[in-house]
Design a protein around this motif. Structure first.
Motif, PDB file in Angstrom:
ATOM      1  N   GLY A  13      -3.183  11.066  -7.062  1.00  0.00           N
ATOM      2  CA  GLY A  13      -2.913  10.367  -5.982  1.00  0.00           C
ATOM      3  C   GLY A  13      -2.055   8.933  -6.396  1.00  0.00           C
ATOM      4  N   SER A  14      -2.451   8.527  -7.786  1.00  0.00           N
ATOM      5  CA  SER A  14      -1.692   7.304  -8.007  1.00  0.00           C
ATOM      6  C   SER A  14      -0.320   7.241  -8.378  1.00  0.00           C
ATOM      7  N   LEU A  15       0.129   8.645  -8.609  1.00  0.00           N
ATOM      8  CA  LEU A  15       1.565   8.816  -8.879  1.00  0.00           C
ATOM      9  C   LEU A  15       2.464   8.669  -7.462  1.00  0.00           C
ATOM     10  N   VAL A  16       2.682   7.453  -7.339  1.00  0.00           N
ATOM     11  CA  VAL A  16       3.304   7.234  -5.891  1.00  0.00           C
ATOM     12  C   VAL A  16       4.756   7.464  -6.011  1.00  0.00           C
ATOM     13  N   ALA A  17       5.284   8.443  -5.315  1.00  0.00           N
ATOM     14  CA  ALA A  17       6.812   8.943  -5.671  1.00  0.00           C
ATOM     15  C   ALA A  17       7.677   7.903  -5.326  1.00  0.00           C
ATOM     16  N   GLY A  18       7.441   6.906  -4.089  1.00  0.00           N
ATOM     17  CA  GLY A  18       8.303   5.908  -3.813  1.00  0.00           C
ATOM     18  C   GLY A  18       8.615   4.801  -4.881  1.00  0.00           C
ATOM     19  N   ILE A  19       7.402   4.570  -5.514  1.00  0.00           N
ATOM     20  CA  ILE A  19       7.493   3.727  -6.543  1.00  0.00           C
ATOM     21  C   ILE A  19       8.295   4.329  -7.832  1.00  0.00           C
ATOM     22  N   LEU A  20       7.832   5.684  -8.125  1.00  0.00           N
ATOM     23  CA  LEU A  20       8.541   6.197  -9.375  1.00  0.00           C
ATOM     24  C   LEU A  20      10.038   6.313  -9.043  1.00  0.00           C
ATOM     25  N   TYR A  21      10.436   6.409  -7.705  1.00  0.00           N
ATOM     26  CA  TYR A  21      11.784   6.543  -7.392  1.00  0.00           C
ATOM     27  C   TYR A  21      12.646   5.155  -7.559  1.00  0.00           C
ATOM     28  N   SER A  22      12.117   4.437  -6.929  1.00  0.00           N
ATOM     29  CA  SER A  22      12.538   3.088  -7.007  1.00  0.00           C
ATOM     30  C   SER A  22      12.645   2.451  -8.373  1.00  0.00           C
ATOM     31  N   ARG A  23      11.410   2.727  -9.130  1.00  0.00           N
ATOM     32  CA  ARG A  23      11.712   2.398 -10.809  1.00  0.00           C
ATOM     33  C   ARG A  23      12.802   3.325 -11.597  1.00  0.00           C
ATOM     34  N   ALA A  24      12.893   4.233 -11.153  1.00  0.00           N
ATOM     35  CA  ALA A  24      14.223   4.931 -11.722  1.00  0.00           C
ATOM     36  C   ALA A  24      15.696   4.187 -11.634  1.00  0.00           C
ATOM     37  N   LEU A  25      15.546   3.952 -10.445  1.00  0.00           N
ATOM     38  CA  LEU A  25      16.627   2.961 -10.090  1.00  0.00           C
ATOM     39  C   LEU A  25      16.643   1.486 -10.556  1.00  0.00           C
ATOM     40  N   GLY A  26      15.799   1.193 -11.346  1.00  0.00           N
ATOM     41  CA  GLY A  26      15.494  -0.057 -11.832  1.00  0.00           C
ATOM     42  C   GLY A  26      15.079  -1.213 -11.063  1.00  0.00           C
ATOM     43  N   LEU A  84      -6.899   7.659  -1.701  1.00  0.00           N
ATOM     44  CA  LEU A  84      -7.331   6.642  -2.318  1.00  0.00           C
ATOM     45  C   LEU A  84      -6.109   5.969  -3.295  1.00  0.00           C
ATOM     46  N   GLY A  85      -5.954   7.129  -4.197  1.00  0.00           N
ATOM     47  CA  GLY A  85      -4.924   6.957  -5.342  1.00  0.00           C
ATOM     48  C   GLY A  85      -3.687   6.509  -4.879  1.00  0.00           C
ATOM     49  N   HIS A  86      -3.203   7.010  -3.652  1.00  0.00           N
ATOM     50  CA  HIS A  86      -1.840   6.651  -3.427  1.00  0.00           C
ATOM     51  C   HIS A  86      -1.881   5.249  -2.631  1.00  0.00           C
ATOM     52  N   CYS A  87      -2.969   4.789  -1.835  1.00  0.00           N
ATOM     53  CA  CYS A  87      -2.945   3.503  -1.291  1.00  0.00           C
ATOM     54  C   CYS A  87      -3.200   2.468  -2.627  1.00  0.00           C
ATOM     55  N   TYR A  88      -4.050   2.790  -3.499  1.00  0.00           N
ATOM     56  CA  TYR A  88      -4.470   1.902  -4.425  1.00  0.00           C
ATOM     57  C   TYR A  88      -4.270   2.389  -5.939  1.00  0.00           C
ATOM     58  N   VAL A  90      -3.744   3.297  -9.684  1.00  0.00           N
ATOM     59  CA  VAL A  90      -4.201   2.630 -10.700  1.00  0.00           C
ATOM     60  C   VAL A  90      -2.978   2.165 -11.838  1.00  0.00           C
ATOM     61  N   PHE A  91      -1.811   3.223 -11.665  1.00  0.00           N
ATOM     62  CA  PHE A  91      -0.768   2.889 -12.591  1.00  0.00           C
ATOM     63  C   PHE A  91       0.105   1.663 -12.237  1.00  0.00           C
ATOM     64  N   PHE A  92       0.111   1.357 -10.978  1.00  0.00           N
ATOM     65  CA  PHE A  92       0.861   0.252 -10.395  1.00  0.00           C
ATOM     66  C   PHE A  92       0.206  -0.866  -9.903  1.00  0.00           C
ATOM     67  N   ARG A  93      -0.769  -1.306 -10.567  1.00  0.00           N
ATOM     68  CA  ARG A  93      -1.575  -2.640  -9.977  1.00  0.00           C
ATOM     69  C   ARG A  93      -2.247  -2.447  -8.818  1.00  0.00           C
ATOM     70  N   PHE A  94      -2.523  -1.233  -8.505  1.00  0.00           N
ATOM     71  CA  PHE A  94      -3.179  -0.974  -7.063  1.00  0.00           C
ATOM     72  C   PHE A  94      -2.606  -1.358  -5.655  1.00  0.00           C
ATOM     73  N   ARG A  95      -1.295  -1.455  -5.904  1.00  0.00           N
ATOM     74  CA  ARG A  95      -0.461  -1.661  -4.646  1.00  0.00           C
ATOM     75  C   ARG A  95       0.318  -0.467  -4.294  1.00  0.00           C
ATOM     76  N   GLY A  96      -0.211   0.240  -3.154  1.00  0.00           N
ATOM     77  CA  GLY A  96       0.727   1.395  -2.935  1.00  0.00           C
ATOM     78  C   GLY A  96       0.889   1.411  -1.318  1.00  0.00           C
ATOM     79  N   THR A 174      -7.877   4.216   6.475  1.00  0.00           N
ATOM     80  CA  THR A 174      -8.475   3.058   7.181  1.00  0.00           C
ATOM     81  C   THR A 174      -8.688   1.751   6.321  1.00  0.00           C
ATOM     82  N   ILE A 175      -9.279   1.955   5.231  1.00  0.00           N
ATOM     83  CA  ILE A 175      -9.422   0.779   4.191  1.00  0.00           C
ATOM     84  C   ILE A 175      -7.989   0.259   3.986  1.00  0.00           C
ATOM     85  N   ARG A 176      -7.196   0.957   3.583  1.00  0.00           N
ATOM     86  CA  ARG A 176      -5.820   0.449   3.458  1.00  0.00           C
ATOM     87  C   ARG A 176      -5.156  -0.275   4.756  1.00  0.00           C
ATOM     88  N   THR A 177      -5.314   0.241   5.762  1.00  0.00           N
ATOM     89  CA  THR A 177      -4.801  -0.080   7.040  1.00  0.00           C
ATOM     90  C   THR A 177      -5.187  -1.475   7.512  1.00  0.00           C
TER      91      THR A 177
END
Length: 201
Positions: A13-26, A84-88, A90-96, A174-177
């Motif tokens: 879950g921590s492999l958040v695609a939106g972050i990975l995509y944006s990181r690929a664009l620098g 939970l991994g998507h929301c928090y 671990v690979f991206f400082r718990f900000r998902g 709900t925790i994240r919301t």
């Protein structure tokens, strides 16, 4: 076994695609938005948003499918931790993100009729809320829709299955919301509009 399933689902879950995509664009989409499908649409367009949504759904599909093969009574645990991994992450400082796409992916494996009903309700509630109450309440549509749709989804799950997974995934969302609604992240260098947009995906 439960610990292994929880760890595997959380890391996946921590492999958040939106972050990975944006990181690929620098870049880092979280500087302007949440990294879910809707945030990606706003920042990078519909095609990117669709790809990100599908990728985040597929990681949950994989987590639930593999769990169903080795421990079918623990699919609810996989659902909780992949969301939970998507929301928090671990690979991206718990900000998902909020977890909608992995939540949908998880239920797609165990209760497709339930998730289709939930998705349909969301398509009705979100535009209705935007047209009627958003200007007055000043709360973004997705968190509000989540709090409305999930209880209705419970009724669907009681009839068509997937209740343990729905409750587990909804608990993580709900925790994240609540986190976003009570304490939306505001960082130096963000304008008020940019900061507030983080509660919108």
């Amino acid at each position: 076994m439960p610990v292994l399933i929880a760890a595997f689902a959380y890391l996946l879950g921590s492999l958040v695609a939106g972050i990975l995509y944006s990181r690929a664009l620098g870049q880092d989409i979280r500087d302007r938005d949440l990294p879910g499908g809707s945030g990606t649409v706003r920042q990078y367009g519909r095609l990117a948003g669709l790809a990100v949504t599908l990728a985040d759904m597929l990681k949950a599909v994989l987590a639930l499918w593999l769990t169903s093969l080795v421990a079918p009574d623990l699919t609810w645990l996989a659902a909780f931790f992949v969301v939970l991994g998507h929301c928090y992450p671990v690979f991206f400082r718990f900000r998902g993100g909020v977890g909608i796409a992995p939540f949908m992916g998880a239920l797609l494996v165990v209760a497709p009729i339930t998730i289709l009903g939930i998705f349909g309700m969301g398509l009705v509630i979100i535009p209705l809320y935007k047209a009627t109450l958003q200007a007055r309440l000043k709360l973004n549509a997705v968190p509000v829709a989540t709090l409305i749709v999930v209880p209705l989804g419970v009724l669907l799950a009681l009839r068509y299955g997937g209740l343990p997974e729905l409750l587990a995934g909804a608990a993580a969302m709900t925790i994240r919301t609540i986190h976003l609604m009570l304490a939306p992240p505001v960082r130096p260098g963000l304008s008020g509009d940019a900061a507030s947009s983080e509660t919108n995906a």
